[in-house]
Motif scaffolding. Structure first.
Motif, PDB file in Angstrom:
ATOM      1  N   PHE A 178      -1.120  97.947 -61.098  1.00 32.31           N
ATOM      2  CA  PHE A 178      -2.041  98.716 -61.192  1.00 32.31           C
ATOM      3  C   PHE A 178      -2.442  98.656 -62.701  1.00 32.31           C
ATOM      4  O   PHE A 178      -3.530  98.895 -63.107  1.00 32.31           O
ATOM      5  CB  PHE A 178      -1.355 100.151 -60.913  1.00 32.31           C
ATOM      6  CG  PHE A 178      -2.318 101.253 -61.075  1.00 32.31           C
ATOM      7  CD1 PHE A 178      -3.550 101.455 -60.307  1.00 32.31           C
ATOM      8  CD2 PHE A 178      -2.269 102.134 -62.236  1.00 32.31           C
ATOM      9  CE1 PHE A 178      -4.592 102.509 -60.654  1.00 32.31           C
ATOM     10  CE2 PHE A 178      -3.182 103.136 -62.420  1.00 32.31           C
ATOM     11  CZ  PHE A 178      -4.421 103.350 -61.653  1.00 32.31           C
ATOM     12  N   LEU A 179      -1.436  98.764 -63.745  1.00 37.81           N
ATOM     13  CA  LEU A 179      -1.906  98.700 -65.246  1.00 37.81           C
ATOM     14  C   LEU A 179      -2.563  97.818 -65.621  1.00 37.81           C
ATOM     15  O   LEU A 179      -3.505  97.668 -66.663  1.00 37.81           O
ATOM     16  CB  LEU A 179      -0.534  99.067 -65.839  1.00 37.81           C
ATOM     17  CG  LEU A 179       0.236 100.157 -65.871  1.00 37.81           C
ATOM     18  CD1 LEU A 179       1.419 100.419 -66.614  1.00 37.81           C
ATOM     19  CD2 LEU A 179      -0.714 101.586 -66.464  1.00 37.81           C
ATOM     20  N   GLU A 180      -2.635  96.572 -64.940  1.00 39.34           N
ATOM     21  CA  GLU A 180      -3.346  95.507 -65.325  1.00 39.34           C
ATOM     22  C   GLU A 180      -4.787  95.647 -65.041  1.00 39.34           C
ATOM     23  O   GLU A 180      -5.694  94.819 -65.409  1.00 39.34           O
ATOM     24  CB  GLU A 180      -2.856  93.974 -64.532  1.00 39.34           C
ATOM     25  CG  GLU A 180      -1.346  93.624 -65.110  1.00 39.34           C
ATOM     26  CD  GLU A 180      -0.799  92.552 -64.252  1.00 39.34           C
ATOM     27  OE1 GLU A 180      -1.383  92.112 -63.233  1.00 39.34           O
ATOM     28  OE2 GLU A 180       0.297  92.182 -64.644  1.00 39.34           O
ATOM     29  N   CYS A 181      -5.175  96.496 -64.165  1.00 39.79           N
ATOM     30  CA  CYS A 181      -6.406  97.015 -63.622  1.00 39.79           C
ATOM     31  C   CYS A 181      -7.040  98.001 -64.638  1.00 39.79           C
ATOM     32  O   CYS A 181      -8.227  98.003 -64.511  1.00 39.79           O
ATOM     33  CB  CYS A 181      -6.408  97.403 -62.289  1.00 39.79           C
ATOM     34  SG  CYS A 181      -5.818  95.995 -61.075  1.00 39.79           S
ATOM     35  N   VAL A 182      -6.456  98.625 -65.436  1.00 36.56           N
ATOM     36  CA  VAL A 182      -6.582  99.843 -66.160  1.00 36.56           C
ATOM     37  C   VAL A 182      -7.102  99.197 -67.611  1.00 36.56           C
ATOM     38  O   VAL A 182      -6.301  98.489 -68.159  1.00 36.56           O
ATOM     39  CB  VAL A 182      -5.590 100.707 -66.106  1.00 36.56           C
ATOM     40  CG1 VAL A 182      -6.207 101.858 -67.137  1.00 36.56           C
ATOM     41  CG2 VAL A 182      -5.540 101.340 -64.804  1.00 36.56           C
ATOM     42  N   THR A 183      -8.090  99.852 -68.183  1.00 36.69           N
ATOM     43  CA  THR A 183      -8.285  99.302 -69.545  1.00 36.69           C
ATOM     44  C   THR A 183      -8.826 100.748 -70.114  1.00 36.69           C
ATOM     45  O   THR A 183      -8.915 101.722 -69.621  1.00 36.69           O
ATOM     46  CB  THR A 183      -9.719  98.480 -69.803  1.00 36.69           C
ATOM     47  OG1 THR A 183     -10.843  99.013 -69.058  1.00 36.69           O
ATOM     48  CG2 THR A 183      -9.361  97.149 -69.123  1.00 36.69           C
ATOM     49  N   ALA A 184      -8.857 100.552 -71.537  1.00 37.38           N
ATOM     50  CA  ALA A 184      -9.221 101.950 -72.283  1.00 37.38           C
ATOM     51  C   ALA A 184     -10.704 101.819 -72.387  1.00 37.38           C
ATOM     52  O   ALA A 184     -11.216 100.918 -72.728  1.00 37.38           O
ATOM     53  CB  ALA A 184      -8.659 101.830 -73.728  1.00 37.38           C
ATOM     54  N   GLY A 185     -11.465 103.061 -71.943  1.00 36.88           N
ATOM     55  CA  GLY A 185     -12.645 103.104 -72.166  1.00 36.88           C
ATOM     56  C   GLY A 185     -13.223 104.622 -72.616  1.00 36.88           C
ATOM     57  O   GLY A 185     -12.353 105.338 -72.857  1.00 36.88           O
ATOM     58  N   THR A 186     -14.280 104.799 -72.826  1.00 39.07           N
ATOM     59  CA  THR A 186     -14.890 106.234 -73.048  1.00 39.07           C
ATOM     60  C   THR A 186     -15.620 106.795 -71.890  1.00 39.07           C
ATOM     61  O   THR A 186     -16.790 106.002 -71.505  1.00 39.07           O
ATOM     62  CB  THR A 186     -15.395 106.227 -74.336  1.00 39.07           C
ATOM     63  OG1 THR A 186     -16.646 105.283 -74.617  1.00 39.07           O
ATOM     64  CG2 THR A 186     -14.563 105.891 -75.431  1.00 39.07           C
TER      65      THR A 186
END
Length: 90
Positions: free
Chosen positions: A47-55
């Motif tokens: 799951f964390l591999e699909c998450v990025t930092a964004g605004t």
């Protein structure tokens, strides 16, 4: 409080959901032999591999899933064509 570990697990899981409306009871889940995984580290890492930092309307970065079709395909293992989604392959 029940002493059956499976019942306790389902009660805890249902408590996390904060259900509203129709809910299945812990006893029904046990009767149907629904077993909650005890070790979900691999799924969490996927799951964390699909998450990025964004605004999203904020100055501070927040976790986002920027590629929804990619997430549905790689994490949930949906076929690329499900629900008419077109996956953009980099």
């Amino acid at each position: 409080m029940s002493t059956d570990p499976a019942i306790r697990d389902h009660q805890a899981w249902l408590g996390y959901l904060q259900p509203d409306g129709l809910v299945v009871s812990p006893a029904a889940l046990v009767d149907l032999q629904v077993i909650l995984p005890r070790d979900s580290r691999e799924e969490q890492q996927r799951f964390l591999e699909c998450v990025t930092a964004g605004t999203i309307g904020t100055a501070d970065p927040v976790p986002v899933i920027a590629d929804l079709p990619g997430f549905l395909h790689s994490f949930l293992e949906w076929p690329d064509t499900l629900a008419g989604l077109r996956r953009v392959h980099p």
